[in-house]
Design a protein around this motif. Structure first.
Motif, mmCIF file in Angstrom:
data_model
loop_
_atom_site.group_PDB
_atom_site.id
_atom_site.type_symbol
_atom_site.label_atom_id
_atom_site.label_comp_id
_atom_site.label_asym_id
_atom_site.label_seq_id
_atom_site.Cartn_x
_atom_site.Cartn_y
_atom_site.Cartn_z
ATOM 1 N N VAL A 76 0.846 -1.194 0.000
ATOM 2 C CA VAL A 76 0.000 0.000 0.000
ATOM 3 C C VAL A 76 0.883 1.246 0.000
ATOM 4 C CG1 VAL A 76 -1.871 -1.210 1.160
ATOM 5 C CG2 VAL A 76 -0.133 -0.042 2.533
ATOM 6 N N ASP A 77 0.261 2.434 -0.062
ATOM 7 C CA ASP A 77 1.040 3.660 -0.168
ATOM 8 C C ASP A 77 1.903 3.900 1.072
ATOM 9 O OD1 ASP A 77 -1.165 4.078 1.418
ATOM 10 O OD2 ASP A 77 -1.769 5.969 0.486
ATOM 11 N N VAL A 78 1.380 3.565 2.243
ATOM 12 C CA VAL A 78 2.183 3.728 3.455
ATOM 13 C C VAL A 78 3.405 2.825 3.415
ATOM 14 C CG1 VAL A 78 2.211 3.428 5.968
ATOM 15 C CG2 VAL A 78 0.226 4.459 4.853
ATOM 16 N N ALA A 79 3.277 1.640 2.814
ATOM 17 C CA ALA A 79 4.407 0.709 2.734
ATOM 18 C C ALA A 79 5.559 1.307 1.937
ATOM 19 C CB ALA A 79 3.962 -0.611 2.101
ATOM 20 N N ALA A 80 5.253 2.039 0.869
ATOM 21 C CA ALA A 80 6.314 2.651 0.067
ATOM 22 C C ALA A 80 7.116 3.646 0.908
ATOM 23 C CB ALA A 80 5.721 3.340 -1.155
ATOM 24 N N ALA A 81 6.398 4.460 1.700
ATOM 25 C CA ALA A 81 7.088 5.419 2.565
ATOM 26 C C ALA A 81 7.828 4.704 3.688
ATOM 27 C CB ALA A 81 6.078 6.416 3.147
ATOM 28 N N LEU A 82 7.216 3.648 4.240
ATOM 29 C CA LEU A 82 7.834 2.946 5.361
ATOM 30 C C LEU A 82 9.104 2.220 4.948
ATOM 31 C CD1 LEU A 82 7.625 2.269 8.347
ATOM 32 C CD2 LEU A 82 6.203 0.294 7.742
ATOM 33 N N THR A 83 9.140 1.685 3.734
ATOM 34 C CA THR A 83 10.370 1.009 3.290
ATOM 35 C C THR A 83 11.521 2.003 3.189
ATOM 36 O OG1 THR A 83 9.725 1.254 0.962
ATOM 37 C CG2 THR A 83 9.175 -0.829 2.040
ATOM 38 N N ARG A 84 11.230 3.239 2.766
ATOM 39 C CA ARG A 84 12.285 4.255 2.695
ATOM 40 C C ARG A 84 12.828 4.562 4.084
ATOM 41 N NH1 ARG A 84 8.702 6.585 -1.043
ATOM 42 N NH2 ARG A 84 8.005 8.226 0.396
ATOM 43 N N VAL A 85 11.931 4.730 5.044
ATOM 44 C CA VAL A 85 12.355 5.046 6.411
ATOM 45 C C VAL A 85 13.108 3.872 7.023
ATOM 46 C CG1 VAL A 85 11.564 5.655 8.721
ATOM 47 C CG2 VAL A 85 10.448 6.665 6.728
ATOM 48 N N ASP B 183 13.132 1.078 -2.626
ATOM 49 C CA ASP B 183 14.010 1.099 -1.457
ATOM 50 C C ASP B 183 14.027 -0.228 -0.708
ATOM 51 O OD1 ASP B 183 14.862 4.028 -1.303
ATOM 52 O OD2 ASP B 183 12.691 4.200 -1.457
ATOM 53 N N ALA B 184 13.155 -1.155 -1.083
ATOM 54 C CA ALA B 184 13.136 -2.465 -0.433
ATOM 55 C C ALA B 184 14.277 -3.327 -0.958
ATOM 56 C CB ALA B 184 11.799 -3.160 -0.686
ATOM 57 N N HIS B 185 14.841 -4.144 -0.082
ATOM 58 C CA HIS B 185 15.887 -5.078 -0.500
ATOM 59 C C HIS B 185 15.293 -6.313 -1.171
ATOM 60 C CE1 HIS B 185 17.726 -2.682 2.765
ATOM 61 N NE2 HIS B 185 18.798 -2.780 2.022
ATOM 62 N N GLU B 186 14.060 -6.657 -0.787
ATOM 63 C CA GLU B 186 13.353 -7.797 -1.382
ATOM 64 C C GLU B 186 11.889 -7.421 -1.578
ATOM 65 O OE1 GLU B 186 15.048 -11.812 0.507
ATOM 66 O OE2 GLU B 186 14.379 -10.375 2.007
ATOM 67 N N VAL B 187 11.334 -7.831 -2.696
ATOM 68 C CA VAL B 187 9.907 -7.671 -2.961
ATOM 69 C C VAL B 187 9.356 -9.051 -3.286
ATOM 70 C CG1 VAL B 187 8.157 -6.586 -4.417
ATOM 71 C CG2 VAL B 187 10.213 -5.304 -3.789
ATOM 72 N N VAL B 188 8.425 -9.532 -2.463
ATOM 73 C CA VAL B 188 7.973 -10.924 -2.534
ATOM 74 C C VAL B 188 6.482 -10.971 -2.808
ATOM 75 C CG1 VAL B 188 7.727 -13.089 -1.267
ATOM 76 C CG2 VAL B 188 9.755 -11.645 -0.907
ATOM 77 N N VAL B 189 6.100 -11.737 -3.817
ATOM 78 C CA VAL B 189 4.689 -11.985 -4.099
ATOM 79 C C VAL B 189 4.336 -13.350 -3.524
ATOM 80 C CG1 VAL B 189 2.913 -12.240 -5.870
ATOM 81 C CG2 VAL B 189 4.785 -10.602 -6.201
ATOM 82 N N ASP B 190 3.551 -13.343 -2.442
ATOM 83 C CA ASP B 190 3.153 -14.596 -1.778
ATOM 84 C C ASP B 190 2.075 -14.247 -0.764
ATOM 85 O OD1 ASP B 190 3.001 -17.205 -0.945
ATOM 86 O OD2 ASP B 190 5.119 -17.374 -0.365
ATOM 87 N N TRP B 191 1.326 -15.247 -0.339
ATOM 88 C CA TRP B 191 0.401 -15.018 0.759
ATOM 89 C C TRP B 191 1.224 -14.702 1.999
ATOM 90 C CZ3 TRP B 191 -4.943 -14.950 1.442
ATOM 91 C CH2 TRP B 191 -5.682 -15.102 0.265
ATOM 92 N N PRO B 192 0.900 -13.612 2.699
ATOM 93 C CA PRO B 192 1.732 -13.172 3.818
ATOM 94 C C PRO B 192 2.011 -14.236 4.871
ATOM 95 C CG PRO B 192 0.220 -11.426 3.207
ATOM 96 C CD PRO B 192 -0.168 -12.615 2.391
ATOM 97 N N HIS B 193 0.984 -14.956 5.320
ATOM 98 C CA HIS B 193 1.219 -15.953 6.378
ATOM 99 C C HIS B 193 2.112 -17.075 5.893
ATOM 100 C CE1 HIS B 193 -2.061 -17.985 4.202
ATOM 101 N NE2 HIS B 193 -1.680 -19.101 4.810
ATOM 102 N N ARG B 194 2.000 -17.416 4.613
ATOM 103 C CA ARG B 194 2.817 -18.501 4.072
ATOM 104 C C ARG B 194 4.276 -18.069 3.978
ATOM 105 N NH1 ARG B 194 0.217 -20.803 -1.126
ATOM 106 N NH2 ARG B 194 0.962 -18.842 -2.036
ATOM 107 N N TYR B 195 4.491 -16.812 3.543
ATOM 108 C CA TYR B 195 5.875 -16.319 3.459
ATOM 109 C C TYR B 195 6.505 -16.203 4.841
ATOM 110 C CZ TYR B 195 9.845 -13.236 2.916
ATOM 111 O OH TYR B 195 11.112 -12.709 2.982
#
Length: 374
Positions: free
Chosen positions: A203-212, A237-249
């Motif tokens: 989400v949009d907050v995630a983009a800002a949070l990864t920078r911080v 700014d993220a070191h990894e970007v993962v497409v997966d169901w969150p709980h499974r990852y």
């Protein structure tokens, strides 16, 4: 450390000043570093890092220039300069002891190699011996020597204990390898891989949070099940970007007590199974975004899924400090502020409303990818 490594690879000499001991309200912890790089023409050049936040940087820079000239290590104590108004000193009233020496390429290589494999590593430096020999220790073995097999064996035992605790500091070893208080002082600098911050929800907050989070020195991962939103272009700014169901990852990835987990999806089909895994795992900080109504609903569902009150008490939700944040960037600062406070033992209150020491006791582990000395 990476910055020092880059300069060494270019054939430059680098003098590194390291905080060896602190007392009182010292601005930086043991292991904090400042480096001065020698240019191709032999003159001092760029300065990297800090040992005091500015109080004694000029004096330490002069000392580093002397080390670049003659290669001889130096060790100096800085405190409150009351008698001489022009003498370097700490205005905060504390004291720091600083060691300055030339960076050794083999030691830097060994540290970065271990950290690249996400192994903690420590450098043991003999402070009261000439020369200042060094020993590098990680969970898989050691290299270098402090001067004798017995001394190395005793140092490895002492260092391994600190690796587990993640604490830099000075230990004393007897010349015969025993731990006595009258012989060799050894500085143990513990370097750790960057702690992980896993952000769930593209989400949009995630983009800002990864920078911080990246700015704060974390190894940042963004995960979401929606491929269209979870792209490197959206989260550069993220070191990894993962497409997966969150709980499974989260169930399959590496998580430890230094890991921060932040859930930004505020979608129950993602949040509930994900938080079940997070709150049953070892992550040090677990936070979730959402309204108070959403939080109450989540708690009810998590309790029905079998989580205990102790596990639910670990959940920081709604996540963030009350800063009056509105924009994604302000919200990211709010979330990061709570994480910093949680990891550092802070209250989150304005300093003017608190009493006692400003600088809380810190872990003296230095993160290897941040600043000069990991």
């Amino acid at each position: 450390m990476r910055a020092v490594h880059t300069r060494l690879q270019r054939g430059r000499r680098v003098a590194v000043a390291t905080v060896v001991r602190t007392d009182g309200s010292a601005p930086r912890a043991v292991g904090a570093c400042l480096a001065v790089v020698q240019e191709a023409d032999g003159t001092p050049g760029e300065v990297l890092g800090s040992v005091s936040g500015g109080c004694v940087e000029s004096a330490v820079h002069e000392l580093a220039c002397e080390v670049l000239t003659d290669g001889r290590p130096r060790q100096t104590l800085y405190g409150t300069a009351q008698d001489d108004p022009f003498a370097p000193g700490l205005t905060c009233g504390g004291t720091i002891e600083v060691r300055v020496a030339l960076a050794a390429a083999d030691v830097v290589d060994a540290v970065l190699g271990a950290v690249a494999d996400r192994r903690p590593v420590a450098v043991a430096t003999a402070l009261t011996a000439d020369p200042h020999r060094q020993l590098v220790v990680d969970p898989l073995g050691h290299s270098g020597s402090l001067g004798s097999g017995r001394l190395d064996a005793a140092a490895v035992d002492a260092v391994r204990g600190r690796l587990g605790a993640g604490a830099s500091g000075v230990v004393r070893l007897g010349a015969d390898g025993g731990q006595r208080a009258d012989d060799l002082e050894v500085l143990v600098e513990v370097f750790a891989p960057a702690p992980r911050w896993i952000v769930f929800g593209a989400v949009d907050v995630a983009a800002a949070l990864t920078r911080v989070a990246a700015f704060l020195g974390f190894h940042v991962t963004v995960c979401d099940a929606r491929a269209a939103f979870t792209t490197v272009a959206r989260f550069p700014d993220a070191h990894e970007v993962v497409v997966d169901w969150p709980h499974r990852y989260l169930a399959r990835t590496s998580v430890d007590a230094q890991t921060v987990v932040t859930v930004l999806t505020h979608d129950l089909k993602f949040d509930v199974p994900l938080l079940q895994v997070a709150l049953r795992g070892p992550a040090g900080v677990v936070g979730a975004m959402g309204s108070r109504r959403t939080h109450a609903d989540r708690l009810e569902r998590l309790r029905a899924a079998g989580l205990s009150d102790a596990q639910l008490d670990r959940l920081r939700s709604p996540v963030g400090l009350d800063l009056g944040a509105r924009t994604p960037e302000e919200t990211a600062v709010s979330i990061a502020a709570e994480v910093v406070a949680a990891r550092g033992g802070g209250t989150g209150r304005p300093l003017r409303d608190t009493r006692g020491r400003i600088h809380h006791e810190q872990f003296a582990t230095v993160t290897a990818g941040v600043g000069v000395c990991p």
